[in-house]
Design a protein around this motif. Structure first.
Motif: not given
Length: 276
Positions: A159-181
């Protein structure tokens, strides 16, 4: 003016509290309806000779047996040992399941390396590996805790694996723009977003922990509720067997309700469909 405002806020808060308690007790009453009806039918059928008391004693006989075990101190000592085993095994297995679920979910390479092996081990039933654990680790606490941990690991991992892989890819793009470590990405985006799946995994892992506890205590133990059930079965004391089963059901329900309450408080921000 301020006093009137405070009174209005307090009245509104009290009104919400009253509605909450009414809704809570309504749900409790509705959820208890079917079990209560079944118990009544069971008791009436037993008292009228429709059931064999040696195979299916009435609820009143089971309650009397429960009281007897409690008064003579047999129940409390076995109960303490079983609860400790279940919680310890769940902590080990569930903690590792959460850790590896995050690692495998976060990394594609780690998934390729570990997930096929985990999925194969997940299919091994408790009864198949229990004799091996006893041969390898003996009849002491190690084999029991490992058996419980084995069952607790996989629901939380999946369920942890499924929860992570179910995240919207756009959120990672936003995090990349915000330069999240990576640490900020994990703690501020991945884990919070995957919490609904993680809590589901915790609930399932706790349920499997109680199942694993029964298997462990019935196959090689001199203490615990599982041993009490197995010992009563060998002497055909069916009322004690039912008392032990009911104890496991109550413990499972209480632990699930506790996790559910924590989940509701932790996920107040999460809007989901609650049924009609």
């Amino acid at each position: 003016m301020v006093s009137l405002t405070n009174k209005a806020v307090q009245a509104k808060s009290n009104s919400k509290s009253v509605r909450f308690h009414r809704e809570y007790w309504r749900k409790v009453a509705l959820g208890s309806l079917l079990p209560v009806l079944l118990i009544i039918v069971w008791e009436v059928a037993g008292r009228n000779g429709l059931l064999n008391p040696l195979l299916l004693p009435t609820p009143s006989i089971i309650i009397n047996e429960f009281i007897y075990l409690w008064q003579h101190g047999h129940l409390l000592s076995h109960l303490q040992i079983s609860v400790w085993r279940a919680l310890a095994g769940f902590t080990i297995g569930g903690g590792l399941g959460l850790l590896f679920g995050v690692l495998v979910g976060f990394s594609y390479k780690t998934q390729k390396l570990l997930d096929p092996t985990f999925q194969m081990l997940r299919m091994l039933p408790h009864l198949a590996v229990a004799p091996l654990f006893i041969l390898w680790f003996g009849f002491d606490e190690t084999s029991k805790l490992l058996l419980i941990a084995k069952g607790s690991f996989f629901p939380l991992y999946v369920n942890t694996f499924l929860g992570i892989r179910s995240l919207d890819a756009k959120l990672f793009e936003v995090a990349k723009v915000l330069q999240f470590k990576k640490w900020d990405l994990l703690t501020k985006l991945i884990i919070p977003s995957a919490l609904p799946h993680i809590f589901l995994g915790i609930r399932l892992s706790l349920g499997i922990a109680w199942v694993g506890l029964v298997v462990a205590e019935m196959m090689g133990s001199t203490e615990g509720i599982g041993f009490l059930i197995n010992d009563a079965r060998s002497m055909s004391i069916v009322a004690t067997v039912f008392a032990g089963i009911i104890i496991f059901a109550i413990l499972g329900k209480l632990s699930d309700a506790l996790v559910l309450a924590i989940e509701r408080k932790s996920l107040r921000w999460h809007n989901n469909f609650t049924g009609r």
